[in-house]
Design a protein around this motif. Sequence first.
Motif, short mmCIF file in Angstrom:
data_model
loop_
_atom_site.label_atom_id
_atom_site.label_comp_id
_atom_site.label_asym_id
_atom_site.label_seq_id
_atom_site.Cartn_x
_atom_site.Cartn_y
_atom_site.Cartn_z
N ALA A 1 -9.99 11.32 -13.24
CA ALA A 1 -9.93 11.09 -14.83
C ALA A 1 -8.94 9.50 -14.50
CB ALA A 1 -8.88 12.00 -15.43
N VAL A 2 -9.79 8.56 -14.82
CA VAL A 2 -9.09 7.23 -14.81
C VAL A 2 -9.13 6.61 -16.21
CG1 VAL A 2 -9.93 4.88 -14.00
CG2 VAL A 2 -10.83 6.78 -12.61
N SER A 3 -7.80 6.04 -16.23
CA SER A 3 -7.43 5.50 -17.42
C SER A 3 -7.04 4.07 -17.59
CB SER A 3 -6.11 6.23 -18.07
OG SER A 3 -4.94 6.23 -17.23
N GLN A 4 -7.25 3.37 -18.63
CA GLN A 4 -6.92 2.03 -18.86
C GLN A 4 -5.53 1.62 -18.92
OE1 GLN A 4 -9.65 -0.69 -21.01
NE2 GLN A 4 -7.97 -1.45 -21.87
N VAL A 5 -4.90 0.75 -17.95
CA VAL A 5 -3.57 0.33 -17.88
C VAL A 5 -3.31 -0.74 -18.68
CG1 VAL A 5 -1.50 -0.20 -16.70
CG2 VAL A 5 -2.83 1.68 -15.96
N SER A 6 -4.21 -1.95 -18.50
CA SER A 6 -4.09 -3.11 -18.91
C SER A 6 -5.46 -3.86 -19.13
CB SER A 6 -3.22 -4.24 -18.18
OG SER A 6 -3.73 -4.44 -17.10
N GLU B 1 -10.89 -8.34 -16.56
CA GLU B 1 -10.22 -7.80 -15.54
C GLU B 1 -9.36 -6.40 -16.18
OE1 GLU B 1 -7.12 -9.88 -12.41
OE2 GLU B 1 -6.06 -9.13 -14.15
N VAL B 2 -9.67 -5.45 -15.87
CA VAL B 2 -8.97 -4.15 -16.12
C VAL B 2 -8.20 -3.62 -15.05
CG1 VAL B 2 -9.53 -1.85 -17.47
CG2 VAL B 2 -11.15 -4.16 -17.65
N VAL B 3 -6.88 -3.08 -15.23
CA VAL B 3 -6.17 -2.19 -14.31
C VAL B 3 -6.44 -0.76 -14.78
CG1 VAL B 3 -3.94 -2.01 -13.34
CG2 VAL B 3 -4.47 -4.13 -13.63
N LEU B 4 -6.78 -0.14 -13.71
CA LEU B 4 -6.91 1.48 -13.94
C LEU B 4 -6.25 2.17 -13.14
CD1 LEU B 4 -10.90 1.22 -13.57
CD2 LEU B 4 -9.60 1.18 -15.87
N ALA B 5 -5.66 3.26 -13.81
CA ALA B 5 -5.02 4.56 -13.07
C ALA B 5 -5.92 5.57 -12.88
CB ALA B 5 -3.69 4.56 -13.84
N GLY B 6 -5.91 6.16 -11.94
CA GLY B 6 -6.81 7.32 -11.64
C GLY B 6 -6.15 8.50 -10.91
N ASP C 1 0.90 -1.15 -0.15
CA ASP C 1 0.02 0.14 0.06
C ASP C 1 0.80 1.29 -0.10
OD1 ASP C 1 -2.16 -1.83 0.21
OD2 ASP C 1 -2.58 -1.39 2.10
N GLY C 2 1.94 1.28 -0.90
CA GLY C 2 2.84 2.19 -0.93
C GLY C 2 2.21 3.50 -1.63
N PRO C 3 2.81 4.64 -1.59
CA PRO C 3 2.31 5.91 -2.45
C PRO C 3 2.07 5.83 -3.91
CG PRO C 3 4.51 6.19 -1.71
CD PRO C 3 3.98 5.08 -0.84
N GLU C 4 2.76 4.87 -4.61
CA GLU C 4 2.99 4.49 -5.96
C GLU C 4 1.57 3.77 -6.12
OE1 GLU C 4 5.01 5.38 -8.54
OE2 GLU C 4 5.85 6.86 -6.92
N GLU C 5 1.01 3.12 -5.22
CA GLU C 5 -0.28 2.53 -5.53
C GLU C 5 -1.69 3.49 -5.36
OE1 GLU C 5 1.34 -2.12 -4.28
OE2 GLU C 5 -0.41 -0.95 -3.05
N SER C 6 -1.52 4.52 -4.94
CA SER C 6 -2.67 5.44 -4.89
C SER C 6 -3.12 5.75 -6.14
CB SER C 6 -2.21 6.72 -3.81
OG SER C 6 -3.30 7.66 -3.90
N GLY C 7 -4.56 5.47 -6.27
CA GLY C 7 -5.04 6.06 -7.38
C GLY C 7 -5.11 4.68 -8.55
N TYR D 1 -6.45 0.75 -9.34
CA TYR D 1 -7.57 0.09 -9.06
C TYR D 1 -7.58 -1.31 -10.10
CZ TYR D 1 -9.86 3.89 -6.92
OH TYR D 1 -10.17 5.04 -6.04
N THR D 2 -8.12 -2.31 -9.54
CA THR D 2 -8.44 -3.44 -10.66
C THR D 2 -9.84 -3.68 -10.55
OG1 THR D 2 -6.29 -4.64 -9.92
CG2 THR D 2 -8.06 -5.89 -11.13
#
Length: 597
Positions: free
Chosen positions: A586-591, A157-162, A133-139, A141-142
């Motif tokens: 703003a949420v974007s798709q990573v994978s 299953e979609v990995v999202l970056a918000g 749960d480090g700061p790099e994981e903030s925002g 989601y799966t």
Amino acid sequence: MNKRSTLRKNDGMALLVATIFIVIATLTLGALAIRVINQSSHVDRYITFKRCFEGVESAFAESLLELETGGDGWVGLDSWTMPNPGDGITLPTFDDPDVSPVQIPSMPDVEYMAFAHDWSNDNEDNNGDGNVDGPEESGFYTAYAFAQCEDVVRSAEVVLAGADVNVWNNAIFAGSGGAGGAINGNVSIHGSVHILGDNVPSGGDAVVVIDMTGKSLIHNNYESGIGVTQRQLDSVPPLPQTNFNGEDIDTIDAVLRVKNGRVSLSGTAEVGEPDSTGNDYKETLDAIYNEEGWTGNQVIDDGDRGDPKNVFSDNGWDETYDLGDKVPFPLLTDDWRWPAYVNCDEYDPTSTGIPVGAPGAFETSPDGDNYLHGEFFSDVLAENKSYVGNVTIDTSQDMYVNTTTGESATGAAVAALAAGRTQSDRATCVKGDNYLYFDSSTNVLEINGQIQIDGDLEIVQKGGDDTIYYTGRSAILVDGEVLLDANMYACDNGVPGAYNTSTFPINNIFGIMSTSDMTMGVSSQLHLMGAFYSASQIKSSKQTVVMGTFVAEYFDMGKNVPDIYQVPELPKYLPLGMIGNYPIWAVSQVSWRELYS
């Protein structure tokens, strides 16, 4: 053999041949029928699979919308219990009695559900950097999306970056722009820049909305400062860190966004810096989204968007604007929206205090309509009380304005009046008076609450004393012009020499909103710390150094290269009442991958 027997033999042969042809025809027709039936079955199956996949897409789209509007990304699973992430994720099924799938109105035989798994609080190291749960994981989601059509079930299953892209998550946010563009002149910006350029006409020659000349720059770190003081740098929280090319380094997460108009680069102006290993800060910008392209003598004309020199970004320089109409320029006539964070010293949680709504939620006025931002500030936060007239704070005399009690004075009468003020109590979360109190013997300006001024506001230097130290938290709405012509440093507990990495904006924050122009740095180079909004223009005449954020329709930065340093923590600690301070995700798709079908 007689003729009759020959005829009978021929008749028998004809019957046999006919029978054989009938059998062959029957077999052929049967095979064709089976093939047609199989093909029809395949088509039906394909349609079912396709409709089911459309259900998956609907589930994902609704989950994404939930996340972007402040929800949890759960769809059709209100009664379902989230599995314990520590034991691994167990996905829901349509047979589960606790699920309530949603139907697609146009396809009632298709139903779907979805949920989003938040990386920031699941007690797992999702990105493999060794930090749970480090700061790099903030925002991040799966999102899991499921759909069912007849006997077919499909899931993905979609990995999202918000990221929260509200206006205060920038060093500079510019609206429509003026005749000279949105940002004009030399300027050094350390942080994100977001320009709407809404006044740029469509068609014809592209209009320059940011004109970077001379030594102008946009950087992703606090290095290369021209006039920033060590006190300013030491009064703000440390920059967040990111792992970039195998190094843990400081970053502002700077992004350049330009919705309309071109970016002009001339002289030695640069956007980002070349990546260099071995130091402790990030040089390249995180991203650039520029709709119309580049111009200037540092740009190669390719007959299209232009090829800029001295531009360094993780996604290159040719990506177009990515947010559509998601982020408007904030106005006092917009609906009030609750911020993502409300600090306890700014409201009273009892039944007689200010109600606190969910992040991004609207607030209803007594007439049943949504409160407008200006109305909510005036009616609720400022308690229907304002100071009528101009307010001047100068370094040569005491000054006191208390809009809660209606008391105000300058000079010798100030001390007695100010003794009756009530401050906000952060320990008990009880809101105090709305007031400004300047003590010229210490040069300390005490600020508190939400203050409305029906007139101009000036903060100026006199008598050779050019510095004001402010303490407290306040949002000030000025229905007039603002002049800032004295240094403004945050300090802790009213002690000019007291500051640490929590001083600004965590413990002290001065937020100023003007319905007209805001001018700073007329007499000399200034050092300012705060959050500044103008419904018109912000003008900097000198080499002013600002820790905080500027939000305005357009900017005139002059020729003296002012420095603006974004403070990433500022949106979390803005004083209640600051305009545009609500989450815009703003949420974007990573994978993306399909799980099963």
